[in-house]
Scaffold this motif. Structure first.
Motif, mmCIF file in Angstrom:
data_model
loop_
_atom_site.group_PDB
_atom_site.id
_atom_site.type_symbol
_atom_site.label_atom_id
_atom_site.label_comp_id
_atom_site.label_asym_id
_atom_site.label_seq_id
_atom_site.Cartn_x
_atom_site.Cartn_y
_atom_site.Cartn_z
ATOM 1 N N THR A 452 0.781 -1.188 0.012
ATOM 2 C CA THR A 452 0.096 0.055 -0.051
ATOM 3 C C THR A 452 1.034 1.154 0.088
ATOM 4 O O THR A 452 1.937 1.267 0.849
ATOM 5 C CB THR A 452 -1.019 0.027 1.186
ATOM 6 O OG1 THR A 452 -1.868 -1.095 1.217
ATOM 7 C CG2 THR A 452 -1.897 1.262 1.248
ATOM 8 N N ALA A 558 -12.481 8.051 4.434
ATOM 9 C CA ALA A 558 -12.010 7.357 3.100
ATOM 10 C C ALA A 558 -11.526 8.731 2.116
ATOM 11 O O ALA A 558 -12.136 9.518 2.399
ATOM 12 C CB ALA A 558 -13.226 6.814 2.556
ATOM 13 N N THR A 622 -13.571 -0.768 -1.884
ATOM 14 C CA THR A 622 -13.175 -1.756 -1.029
ATOM 15 C C THR A 622 -13.539 -2.999 -1.727
ATOM 16 O O THR A 622 -12.997 -4.261 -1.212
ATOM 17 C CB THR A 622 -13.633 -1.718 0.371
ATOM 18 O OG1 THR A 622 -14.981 -1.573 0.331
ATOM 19 C CG2 THR A 622 -13.001 -0.488 0.935
ATOM 20 N N THR A 640 -10.252 5.560 -2.681
ATOM 21 C CA THR A 640 -10.759 4.628 -2.090
ATOM 22 C C THR A 640 -12.515 4.342 -2.230
ATOM 23 O O THR A 640 -13.248 3.599 -1.804
ATOM 24 C CB THR A 640 -10.579 4.011 -0.514
ATOM 25 O OG1 THR A 640 -10.928 5.049 0.294
ATOM 26 C CG2 THR A 640 -8.976 3.941 -0.665
#
Length: 829
Positions: A452, A558, A622, A640
């Protein structure tokens, strides 16, 4: 002008889009007729200029319901913000005070009759006022809207405000679905009409200190007094408001604060605001019955608001820079400028004409302080802590001409008012990129031991990248016609029609039919039927940014990207070009004035909106299946979750407004002005657009474009009921004011019904006392006397953020600051 602090309301109209008339009434301001002698005046004798082309309509005889608010009404609230004052005075208007809402801490939207804030048109002296550049993207009241910023207009410049509570798109064009707020400026240079006021205040908890100075003065032009050819007025306003903090007490720590040794870092409350405003307007006689007039308004607010605290161990933190973590701040500079120049007059044959040009712009700068670009630091070894993250701009330029005359028609006992005109409008929306450091992102700079990458961009508001920047324009042309008359001494009627063409969304036709019947000298019925529209704003079509918000589907922070509907990222998830909203308004009302000092009005209404433009749910990436598809179509997006605008629902709003005014003059005890008003408003969603096929087919599970939580913002985020009781007393130089408001309950709706939370109704009492001695006046006041706060957020409420220390909901219709003390000293000359 109306006296005292009583609220005034006005009558209703009926509609007729099916008429072959191609247009309706515009928004040019008329000079208000002086009020009748006070000894003979009835409660609703104020002459109004909004919603009518007639020069003699009063609140009582008007064909649509209206409120008239004086400067005394506005200042009696204790607020120096126009939108806050209106929210306290009008039961049908909601103005919450959300915090940690990014740019919406600086530009807060107001909602009329529970509808979207951009369904209310704002006029200044009858001229269309520009809307703001910012889209409300957080889960609060007005989500997805980009309305006019009412707080950009200084109260000191205002003579009175007329709030038309009726659909008026046929009269004023796009946006006037819920109604119209017409801000009528002070005119003339009469002696005694000048003033300077110094104010100061503080919250009961010792924060939120305020201080400021405002005023207004007029001067004669081309002579003195009655010999003057014109006048010029200047109004100004400076206010300095400190921030408040109502985050959870020290005994309640967020998990990150507990990990940092129980040191409270989160702040939650009103931002710190510095306001600088100036407005000048003038009128000058060029020839007999020909006047040149103009307005120049400048407003700047510097607003410092807080984001979410990043703890020392948070992956978004750089311990070398912030060993205890950091609380990022957004510093917004919101600038509004308006210039109006026109010529108006009356011909010898009685034709009234008005030709004008109007330019307005809002510029909203995003700076970020006490922050860091984590990805930049670990990629290059350094990062600024202060960023310019970009700028949003929205402007409009208008040219219009309005013509009207009262005709004597043989078969009508009273004159027929004819008005017609045309308008050309050009709009521009612009996004300027931020500093390169504010949006820097290297996807190969990974968090150790993971695949990540470190978060890129300035924390709290990643900078606007060149790919998000752009300039977008459109133009529109409109023509209207309006007819109004007293058909008999008891029956009045009006009909209006408007044709408008937008270069980006096509043509539309609107119509309105209005009627009123005076059954007895004391009682009348009024009604309106109209259809309307609202073109998608350029901001809704072209706004684009990446922000950090709570994903209501996961309850977690997010990185959420909002993409314009023409962007490949939005198209990949089903976005389509926006269509105009369509509406139908129905209103029926009654006016009762049994005696000169008492009046009562009741208006019931229904508003149906088709193709309502709404902000989609956060489409979470997700889901590995959806993420893989999305990244294959538009690789390299650092988000995201994704959102975009869509024509997503059909809604129906039903409600009622009830208003009582009672004026009690006495011989020895002074004069009392009493008022009671209430609003009932219910929004129902009749239909929701289906999830786009391309989005659903590329997800592993069901997806809703406009789900339960978003629907709740429309139906349960504003109070269904609101009651306002007010009274004023004056005797010699003494005066007193009190108002008691009941804000109905609101509910935070979440994707899971078991985690919803209802926030109970609250009663708020505001009081003030004052004394006037010759040219001086002093006022002492207390707002929220009983120190009421909203219901605290429950730990199980998935739509709020209890575990970050945010103990009150952003939906609270009166904020969450508690008791406020203030004082004002004024001088009139």
């Amino acid at each position: 002008m109306t006296k005292g602090t009583t609220l005034r309301r006005k009558p209703g109209s009926l509609w007729l889009p099916a008429l072959g008339l191609m247009i309706v009434t515009p928004g040019y301001a008329q000079d208000a007729t002086p009020p009748p002698d006070a000894s003979q005046a009835r409660q609703l004798d104020q002459v109004v200029v909004t919603g009518t082309r007639s020069t003699t309509r009063t609140e009582a005889s008007s064909l649509s319901p209206i409120d008239v608010l004086t400067p005394k009404d506005l200042t009696s609230t204790g607020s120096t913000e126009l939108a806050t004052a209106l929210g306290r005075l009008l039961p049908s208007l909601d103005f919450p005070r959300p915090a940690i809402n990014d740019g919406n801490d600086a530009i807060r939207p107001a909602s009329l009759r529970g509808l979207s804030p951009d369904a209310t048109l704002v006029l200044v002296d009858g001229k269309r006022y520009h809307t703001s550049a910012l889209v409300n993207y957080n889960p609060s009241v007005g989500r997805g809207s980009a309305p006019a910023d009412l707080n950009s207009i200084p109260i000191s410049a205002i003579d009175h405000i007329e709030v038309l509570r009726d659909g008026a798109a046929a009269q004023y064009g796009s946006d006037a679905i819920a109604g119209v707020i017409n801000i009528v400026l002070k005119h003339g240079a009469t002696k005694g009409g000048n003033s300077i006021t110094v104010n100061g205040g503080t919250m009961d908890k010792g924060d939120g200190d305020t201080n400021g100075i405002d005023g207004s003065m007029g001067i004669d032009l081309g002579g003195k007094g009655n010999d003057a050819k014109g006048w010029l007025r200047v109004a100004w306003n400076y206010q300095n408001s400190m921030n408040t903090n109502r985050a959870s007490p020290v005994s309640l720590f967020t998990p990150e604060e507990a990990a940092d040794g129980n040191v409270a870092h989160q702040r939650y409350g009103d931002p710190a605001v510095k306001t600088y405003q100036a407005l000048t307007n003038f009128q000058y006689s060029l020839a007999h019955n020909v006047d040149l007039y103009g307005v120049l308004s400048l407003s700047r607010r510097d607003v410092t608001s807080n984001g979410y605290y990043r703890g020392a161990t948070n992956a978004r933190n750089v311990p070398e820079i912030y060993p205890d973590g950091f609380l990022p701040q957004i510093i917004n500079h919101t600038n509004d400028s308006t210039a109006i120049l026109g010529v108006k007059g009356v011909t010898d044959s009685g034709w009234r004409w008005d030709a004008s040009g109007n330019y307005g712009i809002n510029s909203l700068v995003f700076d970020v302080n006490n922050s860091i670009n984590t990805n930049l630091f670990y990629s290059t070894g350094a990062s600024p802590t202060y960023f310019n993250a970009g700028t949003f701009k929205n402007s409009q330029a208008l040219a219009n001409i309005d013509i009207g005359k009262d005709f004597s028609v043989g078969w009508l006992p009273n004159p027929l008012t004819l008005a017609f005109g045309a308008e050309y409008r050009k709009e521009k929306y612009q996004i300027d990129a931020g500093d390169p450091d504010s949006y820097y992102f290297n996807q190969d700079t990974l968090i150790p031991g993971t695949d990540t990458p470190y978060a890129g961009g300035a924390q709290v508001f990643p900078g606007l990248s060149p790919s998000a920047a752009g300039s977008f324009t459109r133009h529109s042309e409109a023509a209207y016609v309006d007819l109004e008359t007293d058909v008999t001494d008891k029956f009045s009627a009006g009909v209006a029609g408007r044709y408008e063409h937008y270069s980006d969304s096509g043509s539309t036709r609107s119509g309105k039919l209005s009627a009123r019947y005076q059954f007895t000298p004391a009682f009348a019925l009024r009604g309106t039927i109209s259809n309307g529209f609202r073109a998608p704003s350029l901001a809704q079509q072209n706004y684009q940014s990446v922000v950090t918000i709570i994903d209501p589907n996961t309850g977690q922070l997010a990185q959420t990207g909002t993409y314009r509907t023409s962007d490949p990222a939005a198209i990949a998830l089903g976005a389509k070009a926006l269509k105009p909203e369509k509406s139908a308004n129905y209103s029926l009302g009654a006016v009762w004035e049994p005696i000169a000092n008492f009046s009562a009005t009741l208006d019931v209404y229904q508003i149906r909106i088709w193709q309502q433009i709404l902000y989609s749910d956060t489409i979470s990436l997700t889901d590995p299946v959806l993420a893989a598809y999305f990244n294959s179509v538009v690789p390299g997006q650092q988000v995201t979750a994704v959102q975009y605008f869509a024509n997503a629902a059909t809604t129906r709003t039903r409600g009622a407004d009830l208003v009582f005014n009672y004026r009690i003059p006495t011989t020895n005890a002074g004069q009392f002005n009493l008022m009671a008003s209430s609003n009932y408003n219910k929004v129902k969603i009749l239909d929701v657009a289906a999830t786009p096929t391309i989005l659903q087919d590329n997800a592993s599970g069901p997806i809703e474009l406009f789900g339960r939580a978003s629907q709740g913002l429309l139906t349960k985020a504003t109070p269904r009921t609101k009651f306002v009781f007010g009274g004023d007393w004056s005797l010699d130089g003494f005066n007193a004011h009190a108002d008691l408001t009941r804000y109905g309950s609101v509910t935070r709706v979440t994707p899971d019904p078991s985690t919803d939370q209802k926030f109970s109704a609250r009663w708020l009492l505001n009081t003030s006392v004052g004394y006037t001695l010759e040219q001086w006046n002093v006022t002492l006041g207390v707002d929220n006397v009983t120190n009421q706060y909203p219901t605290r957020v429950s730990p199980t409420d998935a739509g709020e953020d209890y575990f970050s220390g945010l103990q009150y909901s952003a939906l609270s219709p009166f904020g969450f600051n508690g008791r406020y003390y203030y004082a004002k000293v004024g001088f009139r000359f």
